[in-house]
Design a protein around this motif. Structure first.
Motif, mmCIF file in Angstrom:
data_model
loop_
_atom_site.group_PDB
_atom_site.id
_atom_site.type_symbol
_atom_site.label_atom_id
_atom_site.label_comp_id
_atom_site.label_asym_id
_atom_site.label_seq_id
_atom_site.Cartn_x
_atom_site.Cartn_y
_atom_site.Cartn_z
ATOM 1 N N UNK A 7 0.812 -1.213 0.000
ATOM 2 C CA UNK A 7 0.000 0.000 0.000
ATOM 3 C C UNK A 7 0.850 1.271 0.000
ATOM 4 N N UNK A 8 0.565 2.158 -0.963
ATOM 5 C CA UNK A 8 1.248 3.439 -1.033
ATOM 6 C C UNK A 8 2.666 3.378 -1.574
ATOM 7 N N UNK A 9 3.145 2.194 -1.949
ATOM 8 C CA UNK A 9 4.482 2.086 -2.549
ATOM 9 C C UNK A 9 4.382 2.458 -4.035
ATOM 10 N N UNK A 10 5.509 2.397 -4.746
ATOM 11 C CA UNK A 10 5.487 2.765 -6.171
ATOM 12 C C UNK A 10 4.556 1.862 -6.971
ATOM 13 N N UNK A 11 4.253 0.698 -6.434
ATOM 14 C CA UNK A 11 3.298 -0.195 -7.097
ATOM 15 C C UNK A 11 1.920 0.456 -7.240
ATOM 16 N N UNK A 165 2.652 8.738 -8.303
ATOM 17 C CA UNK A 165 3.113 8.156 -7.029
ATOM 18 C C UNK A 165 4.208 9.008 -6.400
ATOM 19 N N UNK A 166 4.997 9.689 -7.227
ATOM 20 C CA UNK A 166 6.017 10.602 -6.683
ATOM 21 C C UNK A 166 5.323 11.778 -5.964
ATOM 22 N N UNK A 167 4.285 12.324 -6.588
ATOM 23 C CA UNK A 167 3.551 13.449 -5.976
ATOM 24 C C UNK A 167 2.856 12.988 -4.687
ATOM 25 N N UNK A 168 2.340 11.770 -4.721
ATOM 26 C CA UNK A 168 1.691 11.215 -3.522
ATOM 27 C C UNK A 168 2.697 11.110 -2.378
ATOM 28 N N UNK A 169 3.891 10.670 -2.683
ATOM 29 C CA UNK A 169 4.937 10.574 -1.663
ATOM 30 C C UNK A 169 5.321 11.960 -1.145
ATOM 31 N N UNK A 170 5.382 12.936 -2.058
ATOM 32 C CA UNK A 170 5.720 14.305 -1.633
ATOM 33 C C UNK A 170 4.690 14.783 -0.608
ATOM 34 N N UNK A 171 3.430 14.535 -0.893
ATOM 35 C CA UNK A 171 2.375 14.943 0.046
ATOM 36 C C UNK A 171 2.579 14.258 1.398
ATOM 37 N N UNK A 172 2.858 12.958 1.349
ATOM 38 C CA UNK A 172 3.039 12.189 2.590
ATOM 39 C C UNK A 172 4.230 12.674 3.406
ATOM 40 N N UNK A 195 -8.845 7.000 -7.854
ATOM 41 C CA UNK A 195 -9.618 6.886 -6.605
ATOM 42 C C UNK A 195 -9.835 5.412 -6.247
ATOM 43 N N UNK A 196 -10.123 4.592 -7.254
ATOM 44 C CA UNK A 196 -10.360 3.156 -6.973
ATOM 45 C C UNK A 196 -9.081 2.478 -6.486
ATOM 46 N N UNK A 197 -7.964 2.764 -7.143
ATOM 47 C CA UNK A 197 -6.694 2.139 -6.736
ATOM 48 C C UNK A 197 -6.357 2.556 -5.299
ATOM 49 N N UNK A 198 -6.554 3.830 -4.992
ATOM 50 C CA UNK A 198 -6.233 4.300 -3.638
ATOM 51 C C UNK A 198 -7.160 3.666 -2.608
ATOM 52 N N UNK A 199 -8.396 3.588 -2.968
ATOM 53 C CA UNK A 199 -9.361 2.996 -2.032
ATOM 54 C C UNK A 199 -9.033 1.527 -1.778
ATOM 55 N N UNK A 200 -8.654 0.811 -2.844
ATOM 56 C CA UNK A 200 -8.303 -0.614 -2.685
ATOM 57 C C UNK A 200 -7.049 -0.798 -1.828
ATOM 58 N N UNK A 201 -6.184 0.202 -1.827
ATOM 59 C CA UNK A 201 -4.957 0.097 -1.004
ATOM 60 C C UNK A 201 -5.168 0.694 0.395
ATOM 61 N N UNK A 202 -6.395 1.123 0.664
ATOM 62 C CA UNK A 202 -6.694 1.680 1.982
ATOM 63 C C UNK A 202 -6.094 3.063 2.180
ATOM 64 N N UNK A 203 -5.927 3.829 1.086
ATOM 65 C CA UNK A 203 -5.265 5.138 1.189
ATOM 66 C C UNK A 203 -6.237 6.307 1.065
#
Ligand SMILES: N[C@@H](CCC(=O)N[C@@H](CS)C(=O)NCC(=O)O)C(=O)O
Length: 204
Positions: A7-11, A165-172, A195-203
């Motif tokens: 979850x939340x990795x580059x994958x 995913x890089x931008x997501x990491x920057x936010x985190x 949105x679906x991918x994030x929801x499936x990863x619990x993010x």
């Protein structure tokens, strides 16, 4: 197909691409924090101990973000994730290589796992700072690339999943996103597949 992810990795970028394509696939979580990537069961699948890893329907395994993304985009051309002209294809490969090989692997990994790169405990902070410098520099270059465009190479493509995913990491990590990256990130977050991918990863 089965995506091995964390979850939340580059994958997450490949997860987004799979959702954009919309064909059936399974997911298998790999617990990186607990070192599952180094366990024999996972090593048999990917001896590099990394996610994303894609198990394809013929039983073969594909690794490395750009290779997986390229294969998916070209296997399912109807999803229109790969530009149809050579110049934009080359630009998409150029930015993906920079985002993954430099911004992620050299920058973010130093920020997130400084001890892996530090010769001693005392060097860890200097390593983290150098990672932040590389990461921030990368965001600024991405920002220039995005100038005047909605998506990284113009039309939406697999390169946007890498930028996302890089931008997501920057936010985190609370690293401020330059204006064009912030707008791109918001545009990506608004896409139903993201949105679906994030929801499936619990993010979400
Ligand atoms: N070059 C690889 C990078 C993959 C990578 O670094 N994945 C990280 C998660 S974001 C990972 O699996 N790390 C586990 C580890 O290094 O132990 C790619 O393009 O897929």
């Amino acid at each position: 197909m089965k995506l091995y992810y964390s979850p939340g990795a580059c994958s997450l970028g490949i997860h987004v691409i799979l959702e954009e394509i919309g064909k059936p696939y399974e997911t298998q979580r790999v617990n990186l924090r607990q070192g599952e990537q180094f366990q024999p069961t996972f090593l048999e699948i990917n001896p590099k101990s990394k996610v994303p890893t894609l198990l394809r329907d013929d039983g073969s395994v594909l690794t490395e973000f750009p290779a997986i993304a390229y294969w998916l985009a070209n296997k399912y051309p109807e999803a229109k994730l790969w530009p149809d002209n050579l110049e934009l294809q080359a630009r998409a490969l150029e930015i993906m290589d920079y985002l993954i090989a430099t911004v992620h692997m050299q920058g973010f990994t130093r920020m997130f796992l400084p001890k892996r790169f530090a010769p001693s405990e005392a060097d860890a902070e200097a390593v983290r700072k150098e990672g932040l410098r590389i990461f921030t520099n990368g965001l600024n270059l991405l920002d220039k690339t995005l100038s005047g465009k909605d998506y990284v190479v113009g039309p939406y493509s697999i390169a946007d999943a890498a930028a996302f995913y890089i931008e997501f990491w920057a936010e985190g990590q609370k690293v401020p996103l330059p204006a064009n990256c912030a707008a791109h990130y918001a545009r990506m977050r608004a896409r139903p597949a993201v949105a679906r991918a994030m929801q499936q990863e619990g993010l979400a």
